[in-house]
Design a protein around this motif. Structure first.
Motif, mmCIF file in Angstrom:
data_model
loop_
_atom_site.group_PDB
_atom_site.id
_atom_site.type_symbol
_atom_site.label_atom_id
_atom_site.label_comp_id
_atom_site.label_asym_id
_atom_site.label_seq_id
_atom_site.Cartn_x
_atom_site.Cartn_y
_atom_site.Cartn_z
ATOM 1 N N PRO A 84 -1.892 14.447 18.749
ATOM 2 C CA PRO A 84 -2.717 14.815 19.694
ATOM 3 C C PRO A 84 -3.694 15.786 19.135
ATOM 4 N N ARG A 85 -3.594 16.626 18.456
ATOM 5 C CA ARG A 85 -4.242 17.721 17.620
ATOM 6 C C ARG A 85 -5.099 17.031 16.623
ATOM 7 N N GLY A 86 -5.023 16.019 16.231
ATOM 8 C CA GLY A 86 -5.963 15.334 15.127
ATOM 9 C C GLY A 86 -5.233 15.115 13.780
ATOM 10 N N ILE A 87 -4.077 15.661 13.552
ATOM 11 C CA ILE A 87 -3.374 15.775 12.246
ATOM 12 C C ILE A 87 -2.801 14.265 11.773
ATOM 13 N N LEU A 88 -3.428 14.059 10.703
ATOM 14 C CA LEU A 88 -2.870 12.631 10.058
ATOM 15 C C LEU A 88 -1.782 12.960 9.425
ATOM 16 N N THR A 89 -0.588 12.043 9.334
ATOM 17 C CA THR A 89 0.490 12.191 8.390
ATOM 18 C C THR A 89 0.831 10.748 8.009
ATOM 19 N N PRO A 90 1.370 10.527 6.893
ATOM 20 C CA PRO A 90 1.896 9.201 6.762
ATOM 21 C C PRO A 90 3.239 8.923 7.425
ATOM 22 N N PHE A 91 3.601 7.926 7.999
ATOM 23 C CA PHE A 91 4.766 7.735 8.703
ATOM 24 C C PHE A 91 5.618 6.749 8.374
ATOM 25 N N VAL A 92 5.109 5.532 7.888
ATOM 26 C CA VAL A 92 5.901 4.469 7.254
ATOM 27 C C VAL A 92 5.466 3.944 5.903
ATOM 28 N N VAL A 121 10.154 -8.467 12.260
ATOM 29 C CA VAL A 121 9.991 -6.957 12.941
ATOM 30 C C VAL A 121 10.764 -5.868 12.555
ATOM 31 N N TYR A 122 10.151 -4.824 12.175
ATOM 32 C CA TYR A 122 10.957 -3.787 12.164
ATOM 33 C C TYR A 122 11.142 -2.751 13.255
ATOM 34 N N ARG A 123 12.253 -1.945 13.252
ATOM 35 C CA ARG A 123 12.347 -1.010 14.055
ATOM 36 C C ARG A 123 12.102 0.463 13.434
ATOM 37 N N VAL A 124 11.313 1.249 13.947
ATOM 38 C CA VAL A 124 11.026 2.641 13.090
ATOM 39 C C VAL A 124 11.471 3.572 13.995
ATOM 40 N N SER A 125 12.289 4.459 13.487
ATOM 41 C CA SER A 125 13.052 5.621 14.026
ATOM 42 C C SER A 125 11.946 6.761 13.886
ATOM 43 N N ALA A 126 11.970 7.881 14.938
ATOM 44 C CA ALA A 126 11.360 9.002 14.896
ATOM 45 C C ALA A 126 10.737 9.553 13.308
ATOM 46 N N ASP A 127 11.805 9.347 12.428
ATOM 47 C CA ASP A 127 11.320 9.966 11.162
ATOM 48 C C ASP A 127 10.723 9.113 10.386
ATOM 49 N N GLY A 128 10.206 7.879 10.619
ATOM 50 C CA GLY A 128 9.511 6.877 9.858
ATOM 51 C C GLY A 128 10.275 5.886 9.173
ATOM 52 N N THR A 129 11.869 6.046 9.376
ATOM 53 C CA THR A 129 12.739 5.267 8.564
ATOM 54 C C THR A 129 12.525 3.709 9.210
ATOM 55 N N ALA A 130 12.308 2.777 8.568
ATOM 56 C CA ALA A 130 12.025 1.226 9.052
ATOM 57 C C ALA A 130 13.401 0.349 8.774
ATOM 58 N N THR A 131 13.870 -0.154 9.711
ATOM 59 C CA THR A 131 15.019 -1.149 9.604
ATOM 60 C C THR A 131 14.464 -2.442 10.199
ATOM 61 N N VAL A 132 15.176 -3.699 9.734
ATOM 62 C CA VAL A 132 14.835 -5.107 9.983
ATOM 63 C C VAL A 132 15.498 -5.090 11.460
ATOM 64 N N PHE A 133 14.687 -5.612 12.459
ATOM 65 C CA PHE A 133 15.193 -5.711 13.757
ATOM 66 C C PHE A 133 15.322 -7.664 13.898
ATOM 67 N N VAL A 166 0.693 -1.296 -0.071
ATOM 68 C CA VAL A 166 0.003 0.079 0.035
ATOM 69 C C VAL A 166 1.041 1.171 0.013
ATOM 70 N N PRO A 167 0.416 2.550 -0.476
ATOM 71 C CA PRO A 167 1.104 3.542 -0.510
ATOM 72 C C PRO A 167 1.585 4.088 0.890
ATOM 73 N N VAL A 168 1.009 3.680 1.808
ATOM 74 C CA VAL A 168 1.277 4.099 3.474
ATOM 75 C C VAL A 168 1.067 2.890 4.220
ATOM 76 N N SER A 169 2.073 2.565 4.967
ATOM 77 C CA SER A 169 1.902 1.445 5.766
ATOM 78 C C SER A 169 1.334 1.914 7.244
ATOM 79 N N VAL A 170 1.966 2.679 7.776
ATOM 80 C CA VAL A 170 1.524 3.439 9.066
ATOM 81 C C VAL A 170 1.103 4.790 9.041
ATOM 82 N N TYR A 171 0.076 5.230 9.621
ATOM 83 C CA TYR A 171 -0.297 6.590 9.700
ATOM 84 C C TYR A 171 -0.045 7.000 11.148
#
Length: 163
Positions: free
Chosen positions: A33-41, A68-80, A24-29
């Motif tokens: 807390p203010r309700g702003i939806l952004t693509p994450f992964v 299982v992937y470890r995802v950093s704060a900027d949304g970068t996923a690496t295999v854990f 899919v184009p975005v795996s995780v959104y």
């Protein structure tokens, strides 16, 4: 969307898994807390379970590739961790070990270096496993089926399975 996760800052994360093998184009959104939806992964195929790690990073299982992937704060996923079957539910214990449920009936324990060993074995699940720890260190696992009469299993820290 499924499998919500709330981080310490109040951000909500949700997966968009798609059908088996579908990218899919975005795996995780991420929803602030203010309700702003952004693509994450964007690059995890069939994200399934999520857990917040002791390092504050988001961990996500993929039922497609058994990783299982470890995802950093900027949304970068690496295999854990790898070779986890059809990886579904995940949870961390107080010592920082990651537990991963596999649809084939295996619950894996993954150390801090990403090395997995078999922790317990249950009946296979047609849906997915869902995992959670209690304050005593017992792991609770569901393995939904199509029967409508599913059990909840408690697994002690020594790996003893109780229904």
């Amino acid at each position: 969307m499924a499998n919500p996760l709330l981080d310490e800052a109040g951000n909500l994360y949700v997966t968009l898994s798609g059908s088996r093998g579908q990218k899919v184009p975005v795996s995780v959104y991420k929803i602030s807390p203010r309700g702003i939806l952004t693509p994450f992964v964007r690059d995890i195929v069939n994200p399934t379970g999520m857990a917040l790690g002791p390092d504050g990073e988001v961990y996500i299982s993929s039922r497609f590739d058994g990783q299982v992937y470890r995802v950093s704060a900027d949304g970068t996923a690496t295999v854990f961790a790898r070779n986890l079957g059809v990886a579904t539910g995940i949870a961390f214990d107080r010592q920082g070990y990651l537990y991963v449920g596999d649809r084939e009936g295996t619950v894996y324990r993954v150390n801090r270096e990403g090395v997995a060993t078999v922790f317990a074995t249950l009946a296979p699940s047609v849906a997915a496993f869902h995992l959670a720890f209690d304050a005593h260190g017992d792991l609770y696992v569901t393995n939904p089926s199509m029967s409508g009469y599913d059990a909840i299993h408690r697994i002690t820290p020594d790996g003893e399975v109780q229904t």
